[in-house]
Write a protein that holds these residues in place. Structure first.
Motif, PDB file in Angstrom:
ATOM      1  N   ARG A  15       0.828  -1.212   0.000  1.00 38.58           N
ATOM      2  CA  ARG A  15       0.000   0.000   0.000  1.00 38.58           C
ATOM      3  C   ARG A  15       0.858   1.256   0.000  1.00 38.58           C
ATOM      4  NH1 ARG A  15      -3.625  -0.157  -2.641  1.00 38.58           N
ATOM      5  NH2 ARG A  15      -2.292  -1.796  -3.487  1.00 38.58           N
ATOM      6  N   TYR A  16       2.004   1.186   0.689  1.00 43.49           N
ATOM      7  CA  TYR A  16       2.930   2.331   0.710  1.00 43.49           C
ATOM      8  C   TYR A  16       3.428   2.647  -0.702  1.00 43.49           C
ATOM      9  CZ  TYR A  16       7.385   4.783   1.107  1.00 43.49           C
ATOM     10  OH  TYR A  16       8.423   5.657   0.923  1.00 43.49           O
ATOM     11  N   VAL A  17       3.853   1.619  -1.424  1.00 41.01           N
ATOM     12  CA  VAL A  17       4.360   1.828  -2.783  1.00 41.01           C
ATOM     13  C   VAL A  17       3.240   2.315  -3.695  1.00 41.01           C
ATOM     14  CG1 VAL A  17       5.419   0.729  -4.802  1.00 41.01           C
ATOM     15  CG2 VAL A  17       6.165   0.083  -2.503  1.00 41.01           C
ATOM     16  N   ALA A  18       2.045   1.734  -3.558  1.00 45.02           N
ATOM     17  CA  ALA A  18       0.918   2.099  -4.419  1.00 45.02           C
ATOM     18  C   ALA A  18       0.502   3.552  -4.230  1.00 45.02           C
ATOM     19  CB  ALA A  18      -0.265   1.170  -4.148  1.00 45.02           C
ATOM     20  N   ILE A  19       0.557   4.046  -2.987  1.00 43.43           N
ATOM     21  CA  ILE A  19       0.074   5.393  -2.697  1.00 43.43           C
ATOM     22  C   ILE A  19       1.184   6.441  -2.765  1.00 43.43           C
ATOM     23  CG2 ILE A  19      -0.937   6.832  -0.867  1.00 43.43           C
ATOM     24  CD1 ILE A  19      -2.506   4.304  -0.006  1.00 43.43           C
ATOM     25  N   CYS A  20       2.367   6.084  -2.285  1.00 46.70           N
ATOM     26  CA  CYS A  20       3.461   7.057  -2.210  1.00 46.70           C
ATOM     27  C   CYS A  20       4.341   7.072  -3.465  1.00 46.70           C
ATOM     28  CB  CYS A  20       4.319   6.786  -0.979  1.00 46.70           C
ATOM     29  SG  CYS A  20       3.403   6.877   0.573  1.00 46.70           S
ATOM     30  N   LYS A  21       4.365   5.953  -4.200  1.00 38.87           N
ATOM     31  CA  LYS A  21       5.165   5.880  -5.426  1.00 38.87           C
ATOM     32  C   LYS A  21       4.349   5.247  -6.557  1.00 38.87           C
ATOM     33  CE  LYS A  21       9.544   5.504  -2.917  1.00 38.87           C
ATOM     34  NZ  LYS A  21      10.813   4.741  -2.768  1.00 38.87           N
ATOM     35  N   PRO A  22       3.225   5.865  -6.909  1.00 36.53           N
ATOM     36  CA  PRO A  22       2.310   5.241  -7.874  1.00 36.53           C
ATOM     37  C   PRO A  22       2.919   5.026  -9.258  1.00 36.53           C
ATOM     38  CG  PRO A  22       1.698   7.526  -7.454  1.00 36.53           C
ATOM     39  CD  PRO A  22       2.739   7.172  -6.445  1.00 36.53           C
ATOM     40  N   LEU A  23       3.806   5.930  -9.693  1.00 38.13           N
ATOM     41  CA  LEU A  23       4.395   5.804 -11.032  1.00 38.13           C
ATOM     42  C   LEU A  23       5.361   4.619 -11.121  1.00 38.13           C
ATOM     43  CD1 LEU A  23       5.083   9.574 -11.855  1.00 38.13           C
ATOM     44  CD2 LEU A  23       3.132   8.164 -12.537  1.00 38.13           C
ATOM     45  N   HIS A  24       5.900   4.200  -9.989  1.00 37.07           N
ATOM     46  CA  HIS A  24       6.864   3.092  -9.984  1.00 37.07           C
ATOM     47  C   HIS A  24       6.251   1.798  -9.444  1.00 37.07           C
ATOM     48  CE1 HIS A  24      10.051   6.022 -10.801  1.00 37.07           C
ATOM     49  NE2 HIS A  24       9.550   6.763  -9.824  1.00 37.07           N
ATOM     50  N   TYR A  25       4.944   1.820  -9.175  1.00 29.28           N
ATOM     51  CA  TYR A  25       4.310   0.677  -8.507  1.00 29.28           C
ATOM     52  C   TYR A  25       4.449  -0.621  -9.292  1.00 29.28           C
ATOM     53  CZ  TYR A  25       0.749  -2.233  -6.312  1.00 29.28           C
ATOM     54  OH  TYR A  25       0.094  -3.262  -5.689  1.00 29.28           O
ATOM     55  N   THR A  26       4.089  -0.597 -10.573  1.00 31.66           N
ATOM     56  CA  THR A  26       4.137  -1.832 -11.370  1.00 31.66           C
ATOM     57  C   THR A  26       5.561  -2.341 -11.536  1.00 31.66           C
ATOM     58  OG1 THR A  26       4.135  -0.491 -13.395  1.00 31.66           O
ATOM     59  CG2 THR A  26       2.010  -1.337 -12.615  1.00 31.66           C
ATOM     60  N   THR A  27       6.523  -1.424 -11.533  1.00 28.03           N
ATOM     61  CA  THR A  27       7.929  -1.839 -11.667  1.00 28.03           C
ATOM     62  C   THR A  27       8.436  -2.479 -10.383  1.00 28.03           C
ATOM     63  OG1 THR A  27       8.325  -0.014 -13.215  1.00 28.03           O
ATOM     64  CG2 THR A  27      10.260  -1.064 -12.231  1.00 28.03           C
ATOM     65  N   ILE A  28       8.110  -1.845  -9.238  1.00 23.66           N
ATOM     66  CA  ILE A  28       8.593  -2.353  -7.946  1.00 23.66           C
ATOM     67  C   ILE A  28       7.868  -3.635  -7.559  1.00 23.66           C
ATOM     68  CG2 ILE A  28       8.798  -1.851  -5.487  1.00 23.66           C
ATOM     69  CD1 ILE A  28       9.059   1.110  -6.226  1.00 23.66           C
ATOM     70  N   MET A  29       6.534  -3.597  -7.635  1.00 19.87           N
ATOM     71  CA  MET A  29       5.728  -4.742  -7.190  1.00 19.87           C
ATOM     72  C   MET A  29       5.394  -5.656  -8.372  1.00 19.87           C
ATOM     73  SD  MET A  29       5.695  -4.162  -4.018  1.00 19.87           S
ATOM     74  CE  MET A  29       4.621  -5.485  -3.525  1.00 19.87           C
TER      75      MET A  29
ATOM     76  N   ILE B  79       0.857   5.666   8.941  1.00 18.53           N
ATOM     77  CA  ILE B  79       0.896   7.112   9.201  1.00 18.53           C
ATOM     78  C   ILE B  79       1.509   7.831   8.004  1.00 18.53           C
ATOM     79  CG2 ILE B  79       1.993   8.910  10.596  1.00 18.53           C
ATOM     80  CD1 ILE B  79       1.685   7.073  13.016  1.00 18.53           C
ATOM     81  N   VAL B  80       2.590   7.277   7.462  1.00 18.94           N
ATOM     82  CA  VAL B  80       3.222   7.855   6.267  1.00 18.94           C
ATOM     83  C   VAL B  80       2.257   7.828   5.091  1.00 18.94           C
ATOM     84  CG1 VAL B  80       5.082   7.565   4.579  1.00 18.94           C
ATOM     85  CG2 VAL B  80       5.553   7.263   7.017  1.00 18.94           C
ATOM     86  N   ILE B  81       1.549   6.716   4.935  1.00 22.57           N
ATOM     87  CA  ILE B  81       0.572   6.586   3.840  1.00 22.57           C
ATOM     88  C   ILE B  81      -0.520   7.644   3.969  1.00 22.57           C
ATOM     89  CG2 ILE B  81      -1.272   5.122   2.935  1.00 22.57           C
ATOM     90  CD1 ILE B  81       0.550   2.699   3.556  1.00 22.57           C
ATOM     91  N   LEU B  82      -1.092   7.780   5.173  1.00 21.56           N
ATOM     92  CA  LEU B  82      -2.159   8.759   5.386  1.00 21.56           C
ATOM     93  C   LEU B  82      -1.656  10.183   5.165  1.00 21.56           C
ATOM     94  CD1 LEU B  82      -3.843   7.214   8.567  1.00 21.56           C
ATOM     95  CD2 LEU B  82      -4.684   7.142   6.218  1.00 21.56           C
ATOM     96  N   PHE B  83      -0.420  10.444   5.539  1.00 25.60           N
ATOM     97  CA  PHE B  83       0.170  11.765   5.325  1.00 25.60           C
ATOM     98  C   PHE B  83       0.280  12.068   3.833  1.00 25.60           C
ATOM     99  CE2 PHE B  83       3.849  14.612   4.828  1.00 25.60           C
ATOM    100  CZ  PHE B  83       3.469  15.656   5.667  1.00 25.60           C
TER     101      PHE B  83
ATOM    102  N   ALA C  29      -8.303   4.778  -1.125  1.00 25.04           N
ATOM    103  CA  ALA C  29      -7.118   4.413  -0.350  1.00 25.04           C
ATOM    104  C   ALA C  29      -7.456   4.268   1.130  1.00 25.04           C
ATOM    105  CB  ALA C  29      -6.021   5.457  -0.549  1.00 25.04           C
ATOM    106  N   LEU C  30      -8.275   5.182   1.650  1.00 23.36           N
ATOM    107  CA  LEU C  30      -8.669   5.110   3.056  1.00 23.36           C
ATOM    108  C   LEU C  30      -9.490   3.865   3.343  1.00 23.36           C
ATOM    109  CD1 LEU C  30      -9.560   8.838   3.836  1.00 23.36           C
ATOM    110  CD2 LEU C  30      -7.725   7.497   4.859  1.00 23.36           C
ATOM    111  N   SER C  31     -10.358   3.489   2.404  1.00 18.89           N
ATOM    112  CA  SER C  31     -11.169   2.287   2.591  1.00 18.89           C
ATOM    113  C   SER C  31     -10.288   1.046   2.684  1.00 18.89           C
ATOM    114  CB  SER C  31     -12.160   2.146   1.436  1.00 18.89           C
ATOM    115  OG  SER C  31     -12.912   0.958   1.576  1.00 18.89           O
ATOM    116  N   THR C  32      -9.317   0.954   1.771  1.00 21.37           N
ATOM    117  CA  THR C  32      -8.398  -0.197   1.773  1.00 21.37           C
ATOM    118  C   THR C  32      -7.536  -0.209   3.026  1.00 21.37           C
ATOM    119  OG1 THR C  32      -8.320  -0.164  -0.644  1.00 21.37           O
ATOM    120  CG2 THR C  32      -6.577  -1.372   0.496  1.00 21.37           C
ATOM    121  N   CYS C  33      -6.953   0.940   3.357  1.00 22.23           N
ATOM    122  CA  CYS C  33      -6.064   1.012   4.519  1.00 22.23           C
ATOM    123  C   CYS C  33      -6.829   0.769   5.819  1.00 22.23           C
ATOM    124  CB  CYS C  33      -5.369   2.375   4.571  1.00 22.23           C
ATOM    125  SG  CYS C  33      -4.137   2.613   3.268  1.00 22.23           S
ATOM    126  N   ALA C  34      -8.081   1.212   5.875  1.00 20.10           N
ATOM    127  CA  ALA C  34      -8.875   0.995   7.083  1.00 20.10           C
ATOM    128  C   ALA C  34      -9.058  -0.488   7.355  1.00 20.10           C
ATOM    129  CB  ALA C  34     -10.228   1.682   6.943  1.00 20.10           C
TER     130      ALA C  34
END
Length: 303
Positions: A120-134, A217-221, A234-239
């Motif tokens: 979830r951190y990668v998906a929300i904080c680094k969306p452009l690199h998500y498919t490459t990283i994950m 906390i980092v994700i919500l920020f 994102a909030l629904s998934t993280c909740a």
């Protein structure tokens, strides 16, 4: 066993002593266990069959549900059958085996929850690199690492246990085999072993919990930079993830970060994270996730 033991069979006191209460508990916990297996099994089946649930998040969710089934199955079937038995027994080797798999699957779940938080951190904080990283290889590596971490953690617990001698008594004041109740039956002082268990289970749980909380906390920020619709999803998934983390870590930290005791309250807390929590996880994830609900409807042919 590593040392000579006069004890080969253990008597389990169980959760309650009243026969009427035990019969009621048998029906209740049997239904809960069946719901756990069916609910989590349905998630595993849905994710593997549905073409719309092939993202890393659902890949990890399917393995989490699989672990929930195995984790619950190490304790609950024996616990349920014991509710109808007058004398509840288990062999010493069977007890050690139950401890191994209980901690193996429990810690594997901790690692999987951490992996899901990272996803979830990668998906929300680094969306452009998500498919490459994950990518698929990374996802498989993270799952394999979770199983391996659980295995090594459990091996430490078992190596400690195998060094102990048991010469009597042979009564465990619990409803399943765990380290602290078994240590009380050892012939030698187990204070050192208790400290190791505290570090290997209690401190590990707290560290993992703080890591997970920090990541969310980092994700919500970082959600401040997303659109209103993006924040809602994102909030629904993280909740859902946060609820599962609290349900799992709360009781575990309560039990393993305190001096061992035999209070009924401790047994009831143990019931919560061994019996109830594995049943709640599929409910939490499906009720708050439209994609999973839609995939399940399609799986069962509903419009």
């Amino acid at each position: 066993m590593a040392n000579t033991n006069n004890v080969t069979e253990l008597i389990i006191l169980g959760l309650f002593q009243d026969p009427e209460v035990q019969r009621v508990c048998f029906v209740v916990f049997l239904l809960v266990y069946l719901a756990t297996v069916v609910g989590n099994g349905l998630i595993v089946l849905t994710v593997n069959v549905s073409k719309s649930l092939h993202s890393p998040m659902y890949f990890f969710l399917s393995y989490l549900s699989l672990v929930e089934i195995t984790y619950s199955s190490t304790v609950v079937p024996k616990f349920i059958t014991d509710l109808l038995a007058k004398i509840k027994t288990i062999s010493l080797k069977g007890c050690v085996t139950q401890i191994f798999f209980f901690h193996f699957f429990g810690v594997t779940e901790i690692f999987l929850l951490t992996v899901m938080a990272y996803d979830r951190y990668v998906a929300i904080c680094k969306p452009l690199h998500y498919t490459t990283i994950m990518n698929r290889s990374m996802c498989r590596l993270l799952v394999a690492g979770s199983w391996l971490g659980g295995f090594f953690h459990s091996m430490v617990q078992i190596i400690i246990t195998l060094q102990l001698s048991f010469c009597g008594p042979n009564v465990i004041d619990h409803y399943f085999c765990d380290l602290h109740p078994l240590f009380k039956l050892a012939c030698t002082d187990t204070s050192v072993e208790g400290v190791i268990v505290l570090a290997n289970s209690g401190l590990f749980s707290i560290f993992s919990f703080l890591l997970l909380v920090s990541s969310y906390i980092v994700i919500l920020f970082n959600l401040r930079n997303h659109s209103a619709e993006g924040r809602r999803k994102a909030l629904s998934t993280c909740a859902s993830h946060i609820m599962v983390v609290l349900l799992f870590f709360g009781p575990a930290i309560f039990l393993y970060m305190r001096p061992p005791s035999t209070f009924t309250e401790d047994k009831l807390v143990a019931v919560f994270y061994t019996v109830v929590t594995p049943m709640l996880n599929p409910i939490i994830y499906t009720l708050r996730n439209a994609e999973v609900k839609n995939a399940m409807r399609k799986l069962w042919g509903k419009k």
